[in-house]
Design an enzyme around this catalytic site. Sequence first.
Site, PDB file in Angstrom:
ATOM      1  N   ARG A 172      45.578  31.751  47.243  1.00 44.78           N
ATOM      2  CA  ARG A 172      45.322  32.459  45.973  1.00 44.78           C
ATOM      3  C   ARG A 172      46.190  31.902  44.830  1.00 44.78           C
ATOM      4  O   ARG A 172      46.684  32.654  43.990  1.00 44.78           O
ATOM      5  CB  ARG A 172      45.582  33.971  46.101  1.00 44.78           C
ATOM      6  CG  ARG A 172      44.734  34.665  47.113  1.00 44.78           C
ATOM      7  CD  ARG A 172      43.234  34.592  46.806  1.00 44.78           C
ATOM      8  NE  ARG A 172      42.507  35.118  47.929  1.00 44.78           N
ATOM      9  CZ  ARG A 172      42.115  34.382  48.977  1.00 44.78           C
ATOM     10  NH1 ARG A 172      42.328  33.077  49.001  1.00 44.78           N
ATOM     11  NH2 ARG A 172      41.466  34.924  49.963  1.00 44.78           N
ATOM     12  N   SER A 245      41.146  42.715  45.983  1.00 43.55           N
ATOM     13  CA  SER A 245      42.491  42.896  46.563  1.00 43.55           C
ATOM     14  C   SER A 245      43.526  42.886  45.444  1.00 43.55           C
ATOM     15  O   SER A 245      43.605  41.924  44.691  1.00 43.55           O
ATOM     16  CB  SER A 245      42.813  41.755  47.523  1.00 43.55           C
ATOM     17  OG  SER A 245      41.798  41.656  48.489  1.00 43.55           O
ATOM     18  N   GLU A 337      48.206  40.127  43.509  1.00 41.67           N
ATOM     19  CA  GLU A 337      47.311  38.966  43.352  1.00 41.67           C
ATOM     20  C   GLU A 337      46.681  39.041  41.954  1.00 41.67           C
ATOM     21  O   GLU A 337      46.436  38.036  41.296  1.00 41.67           O
ATOM     22  CB  GLU A 337      46.226  39.025  44.430  1.00 41.67           C
ATOM     23  CG  GLU A 337      45.191  37.921  44.329  1.00 41.67           C
ATOM     24  CD  GLU A 337      44.079  38.076  45.369  1.00 41.67           C
ATOM     25  OE1 GLU A 337      44.357  38.455  46.517  1.00 41.67           O
ATOM     26  OE2 GLU A 337      42.920  37.820  45.000  1.00 41.67           O
TER      27      GLU A 337
HETATM   28  C1  LIG Z   1      34.994  43.776  43.981  1.00 41.44           C
HETATM   29  C2  LIG Z   1      35.830  42.532  43.928  1.00 41.44           C
HETATM   30  C3  LIG Z   1      35.952  41.741  45.054  1.00 41.44           C
HETATM   31  C4  LIG Z   1      36.731  40.583  45.024  1.00 41.44           C
HETATM   32  N1  LIG Z   1      36.822  39.833  46.162  1.00 41.44           N
HETATM   33  C5  LIG Z   1      37.584  38.707  46.155  1.00 41.44           C
HETATM   34  C6  LIG Z   1      37.682  37.887  47.328  1.00 41.44           C
HETATM   35  O1  LIG Z   1      37.070  38.142  48.353  1.00 41.44           O
HETATM   36  N2  LIG Z   1      38.460  36.794  47.261  1.00 41.44           N
HETATM   37  C7  LIG Z   1      39.150  36.440  46.132  1.00 41.44           C
HETATM   38  O2  LIG Z   1      39.841  35.421  46.130  1.00 41.44           O
HETATM   39  N3  LIG Z   1      39.061  37.196  45.009  1.00 41.44           N
HETATM   40  C8  LIG Z   1      38.303  38.304  44.993  1.00 41.44           C
HETATM   41  N4  LIG Z   1      38.227  39.084  43.878  1.00 41.44           N
HETATM   42  C9  LIG Z   1      39.023  38.725  42.697  1.00 41.44           C
HETATM   43  C10 LIG Z   1      38.261  37.840  41.680  1.00 41.44           C
HETATM   44  O3  LIG Z   1      36.885  38.032  41.822  1.00 41.44           O
HETATM   45  C11 LIG Z   1      38.573  36.356  41.840  1.00 41.44           C
HETATM   46  O4  LIG Z   1      39.953  36.103  41.727  1.00 41.44           O
HETATM   47  C12 LIG Z   1      37.828  35.525  40.787  1.00 41.44           C
HETATM   48  O5  LIG Z   1      37.845  34.183  41.192  1.00 41.44           O
HETATM   49  C13 LIG Z   1      38.390  35.641  39.384  1.00 41.44           C
HETATM   50  O6  LIG Z   1      37.494  34.982  38.500  1.00 41.44           O
HETATM   51  P1  LIG Z   1      37.297  35.447  36.996  1.00 41.44           P
HETATM   52  O7  LIG Z   1      36.402  34.480  36.343  1.00 41.44           O
HETATM   53  O8  LIG Z   1      36.884  36.859  36.944  1.00 41.44           O
HETATM   54  O9  LIG Z   1      38.760  35.256  36.434  1.00 41.44           O
HETATM   55  P2  LIG Z   1      39.611  36.211  35.480  1.00 41.44           P
HETATM   56  O10 LIG Z   1      39.933  37.481  36.195  1.00 41.44           O
HETATM   57  O11 LIG Z   1      38.976  36.309  34.156  1.00 41.44           O
HETATM   58  O12 LIG Z   1      40.920  35.344  35.329  1.00 41.44           O
HETATM   59  C14 LIG Z   1      41.756  35.078  36.425  1.00 41.44           C
HETATM   60  C15 LIG Z   1      42.789  34.024  35.979  1.00 41.44           C
HETATM   61  O13 LIG Z   1      42.106  32.816  35.724  1.00 41.44           O
HETATM   62  C16 LIG Z   1      42.323  32.387  34.386  1.00 41.44           C
HETATM   63  N5  LIG Z   1      41.072  31.773  33.927  1.00 41.44           N
HETATM   64  C17 LIG Z   1      39.807  32.254  34.051  1.00 41.44           C
HETATM   65  N6  LIG Z   1      38.924  31.359  33.574  1.00 41.44           N
HETATM   66  C18 LIG Z   1      39.654  30.293  33.138  1.00 41.44           C
HETATM   67  C19 LIG Z   1      39.329  29.041  32.533  1.00 41.44           C
HETATM   68  N7  LIG Z   1      38.080  28.675  32.250  1.00 41.44           N
HETATM   69  N8  LIG Z   1      40.349  28.196  32.223  1.00 41.44           N
HETATM   70  C20 LIG Z   1      41.634  28.534  32.481  1.00 41.44           C
HETATM   71  N9  LIG Z   1      42.012  29.686  33.032  1.00 41.44           N
HETATM   72  C21 LIG Z   1      41.029  30.558  33.366  1.00 41.44           C
HETATM   73  C22 LIG Z   1      42.706  33.635  33.610  1.00 41.44           C
HETATM   74  O14 LIG Z   1      43.493  33.313  32.483  1.00 41.44           O
HETATM   75  C23 LIG Z   1      43.490  34.395  34.669  1.00 41.44           C
HETATM   76  O15 LIG Z   1      44.799  33.866  34.714  1.00 41.44           O
HETATM   77  C24 LIG Z   1      37.421  40.227  43.859  1.00 41.44           C
HETATM   78  C25 LIG Z   1      37.278  41.011  42.699  1.00 41.44           C
HETATM   79  C26 LIG Z   1      36.489  42.151  42.735  1.00 41.44           C
HETATM   80  C27 LIG Z   1      36.331  42.968  41.493  1.00 41.44           C
END
Ligand SMILES: Cc1cc2nc3c(=O)[nH]c(=O)nc-3n(C[C@H](O)[C@H](O)[C@H](O)COP(=O)(O)OP(=O)(O)OC[C@H]3O[C@@H](n4cnc5c(N)ncnc54)[C@H](O)[C@@H]3O)c2cc1C
Length: 341
Positions: A172, A245, A337
């Site tokens: 992660r 998580s 996380e």
């Molecule tokens: C119901 C649910 C289930 C989930 N299950 C999992 C799972 O099984 N495994 C897991 O690993 N995660 C899980 N997650 C967490 C999440 O979905 C992941 O971490 C996901 O990859 C985050 O992506 P995001 O685009 O929403 O990022 P964001 O939440 O918008 O951002 C996360 C980080 O990435 C940075 N970021 C985002 N886009 C960019 C970009 N283009 N350039 C630079 N920095 C950027 C942001 O600044 C921040 O620091 C879950 C979340 C939910 C709500």
Amino acid sequence: MIIHENHALQGLTTFGTPATARRVVELRGGSPDAPSRLDSEVDELLASGLLGEPYLVLGGGSNMLFTKDFDGTVIYLAEDAVSVGSGQGCHYLTAGARLEMDRAVGLCVDRGYGGGVENLSAIPGTVGGAVVQNAGAYGVETGDFVDRVWAVDLRERRRVEFGRDDCRFAYRSSLFKDDPARYLILRVRFRFGADFAPNLKYKALADELQRRGIGHPTQQQMRQVVAELRWAKLPRPEEHGSAGSFFKNPVVDDDLYARLVKAHPDMPAYPGNKLSAGWLIDRAGWKGRTLGRAGVWPRQALVLYNTGGATGEEVLALAHAIQQDVRQQFGVDLQPETIII
Ligand SMILES: Cc1cc2nc3c(=O)[nH]c(=O)nc-3n(C[C@H](O)[C@H](O)[C@H](O)COP(=O)(O)OP(=O)(O)OC[C@H]3O[C@@H](n4cnc5c(N)ncnc54)[C@H](O)[C@@H]3O)c2cc1C
């Protein structure tokens, strides 16, 4: 580039806690059907002076908790163009950072790309966010497939490219997570070397297939079972706000690991001194409990959720109470996380 002043962030994160950003800058980029304006928009951003003030990048907001207003610029990238290709025995998928990660996974599964990518099905969020967080599930991580990342170094104000090894993927975590707000990921190329073979390293997935009497699953079946397993234990973002998580599974020193394993023979314990944060939270008595309008998901203690109308501070207060109890009862420090702003 579009600038929204005093923009609400509540609808831009899956936790849905109330917060406002001084401004949101939207880089529209291009979509599968429209040519990209991203290069000129990036130039505009770099020349704008906005990077002299606090800023952060927002992807799908599925791993971020806003606990207060953000007195700066939120950069929101809309580029979700995608292309696929093959060469030298490999398949490639190149995606704009805004593409939904699950859409990217679906496109790979439709084409039979291998390596276990189907185990990443139904993780919310974007390609960019998945790379930053090295999002993973069922024994597979996003970083396993990353071949090249195109980004902007917002500190040095220049375009940069990374190969897989440069990204320093770990549990992660990645180079991009370690150095927050430095890079804006624009585009990612994923590489798939092998043809499909089910990755059944994760016991719960193997057990579920066996329970369903599926001896030789197809890739589509794997994708479906993974999604169904996930939604049986996790809150759907459209029903309950969460970030999945909330804490990482902790890694502890040899001494503490040995003591805990001895004291709790039923405790899940993994190689590398890794423990199950969900089990620790459950045993500390928090599963299903609420504090204010924030709660611990009754079917998965690792997930904190918004029971309705919770503020970010309420979620954070719950997280702190859990950390304190787990520290007191087990001597283990839980690290979030989720990114807390
Ligand atoms: C119901 C649910 C289930 C989930 N299950 C999992 C799972 O099984 N495994 C897991 O690993 N995660 C899980 N997650 C967490 C999440 O979905 C992941 O971490 C996901 O990859 C985050 O992506 P995001 O685009 O929403 O990022 P964001 O939440 O918008 O951002 C996360 C980080 O990435 C940075 N970021 C985002 N886009 C960019 C970009 N283009 N350039 C630079 N920095 C950027 C942001 O600044 C921040 O620091 C879950 C979340 C939910 C709500």
